[in-house]
Design an enzyme around this catalytic site. Structure first.
Site, mmCIF file in Angstrom:
data_model
loop_
_atom_site.group_PDB
_atom_site.id
_atom_site.type_symbol
_atom_site.label_atom_id
_atom_site.label_comp_id
_atom_site.label_asym_id
_atom_site.label_seq_id
_atom_site.Cartn_x
_atom_site.Cartn_y
_atom_site.Cartn_z
ATOM 1 N N GLU A 103 -63.554 16.407 -17.783
ATOM 2 C CA GLU A 103 -62.383 16.966 -17.087
ATOM 3 C C GLU A 103 -61.333 17.389 -18.108
ATOM 4 O O GLU A 103 -61.454 17.132 -19.306
ATOM 5 C CB GLU A 103 -61.764 15.926 -16.133
ATOM 6 N N ASN B 231 -54.866 12.045 -13.021
ATOM 7 C CA ASN B 231 -56.112 12.803 -12.873
ATOM 8 C C ASN B 231 -56.139 14.165 -13.533
ATOM 9 O O ASN B 231 -57.178 14.560 -14.034
ATOM 10 C CB ASN B 231 -56.438 12.984 -11.392
ATOM 11 N N ASN C 261 -56.028 17.968 -8.112
ATOM 12 C CA ASN C 261 -56.666 18.713 -9.197
ATOM 13 C C ASN C 261 -55.897 20.011 -9.434
ATOM 14 O O ASN C 261 -55.149 20.467 -8.601
ATOM 15 C CB ASN C 261 -58.133 19.008 -8.884
ATOM 16 N N ASP D 164 -62.186 21.935 -7.680
ATOM 17 C CA ASP D 164 -61.828 20.947 -8.697
ATOM 18 C C ASP D 164 -60.787 21.568 -9.629
ATOM 19 O O ASP D 164 -59.865 22.240 -9.170
ATOM 20 C CB ASP D 164 -63.094 20.491 -9.433
#
Length: 321
Positions: free
Chosen positions: A52, A138, A184, A233
């Site tokens: 990520e 995140n 996201n 995402d």
């Protein structure tokens, strides 16, 4: 061809893997309708459990990205292909460069830290959610004014306790939006007038007007992903205002125009595509992360990909904090 599934797990400590860019000649290329399938697989000795947060560093020539579940920070030297993997003490969601500083800001599960890499040193910086201990940070990005935008989520995916935050240059923290299943993004329009942000758990891509001081206006739903599109995402923006969004669950990345219309997709040989960043001197190389978790166990699940996007991305702005 390198069979990533056949190589051993990474060693502890810093991994340095010099790669001749001629090795990147391993290319898949075909076209299915408006879905292109043409990419490089970056050779390395590990895959990411949950790759990520890729980001480009013009000052170092590196792409940074994280393995959240694998608790590691990765770097790729884009001109040589050299890959490094640095173990981290806990889950790490993102890193960003800072203006006039040599260390990074990083989003750990426990909060934001100052992170130096050579040698690795970590110093606590900010705990944005002391009231939500089950959450973790995140995803993040810096806007053109140098403000840091980042999200959070419930680490076990059991509650809609995620939020979107803005951290200003004076270190003032604002909870800008709340009630997310999985945050996201975020990313920004080229003129800075809009912020885009995803609630992946609800399959929604939001658009917010942004005032000069960073205050967000009314949230609109720009794109709703149906079942065949998987889940939105991570994402980034190109100079024409195109939104590049990773599709978790269906193995592709897509470009949408600023109105939310699908322009084209690139198929990739990994089920869970997670995020992307433009990189290189011309910002015309797109690097794409993926995840091995929750996948069928294909040989390239968790790989790092490169595609030719045919358009340049926006230059990154260092964080002003």
């Amino acid at each position: 061809m390198i069979d990533i599934a056949a190589v051993p797990s990474p060693i502890r400590g810093i991994q340095t893997i010099p790669i001749d860019r001629r090795c990147l000649s391993h290319i898949y290329s075909m076209k299915r309708g408006n879905c292109m399938d043409s990419h490089f697989i970056v050779p390395r000795t590990a895959v990411d459990q949950l790759g990520e947060g890729p980001t480009w560093s013009p000052s170092t020539g590196l792409v940074y990205w994280v393995d959240i579940v694998g608790q590691a920070l990765n770097t790729l030297e884009v001109n040589t292909g050299e890959v490094r993997r640095l173990p981290m003490p806990e889950r790490i969601g993102w890193v960003v460069e800072r203006r006039d500083r040599t260390n990074l800001l990083a989003g750990f599960k426990s909060g934001i830290v100052e992170l130096a890499l050579d040698p690795v040193t970590i110093r606590p910086f900010l705990t944005p959610e002391p009231d939500r201990p089950a959450n973790r940070l995140n995803d993040a990005k810096v806007d053109a004014a140098g403000r840091l935008w980042f999200g959070s989520k419930h680490d076990a995916d059991e509650a809609n306790t995620g939020a979107l935050y803005r951290l200003d240059a004076d270190r003032r923290l604002t909870r800008a939006d709340d009630g997310y299943a999985v945050t996201n993004g975020p990313t920004f329009s080229p003129d800075g007038r809009y912020l885009y942000h995803n609630d992946s758990g609800r399959r929604l891509v939001y658009r917010f007007p942004v005032a000069a001081d960073g205050t967000l206006g009314t949230r609109d739903v720009l794109i709703t992903f149906d079942d065949s599109w998987g889940y939105p995402d991570g994402m980034t923006t190109d100079v024409e205002g195109g939104l590049w969004i990773a599709h978790w669950g269906v193995g592709r990345i897509s470009r949408f125009d600023p109105t939310g219309r699908l322009i084209r997709s690139y198929a990739l040989p990994a089920t869970n595509i997670t995020s992307c960043t433009f990189a290189g001197n011309g910002l015309d190389r797109l690097f794409v992360t993926s995840a091995a978790i929750d996948s069928p166990g294909g040989p390239y699940d968790g790989a790092l990909f490169e595609i030719d996007p045919g358009v340049a991305g926006l230059a990154p702005t260092p964080c002003a904090i």
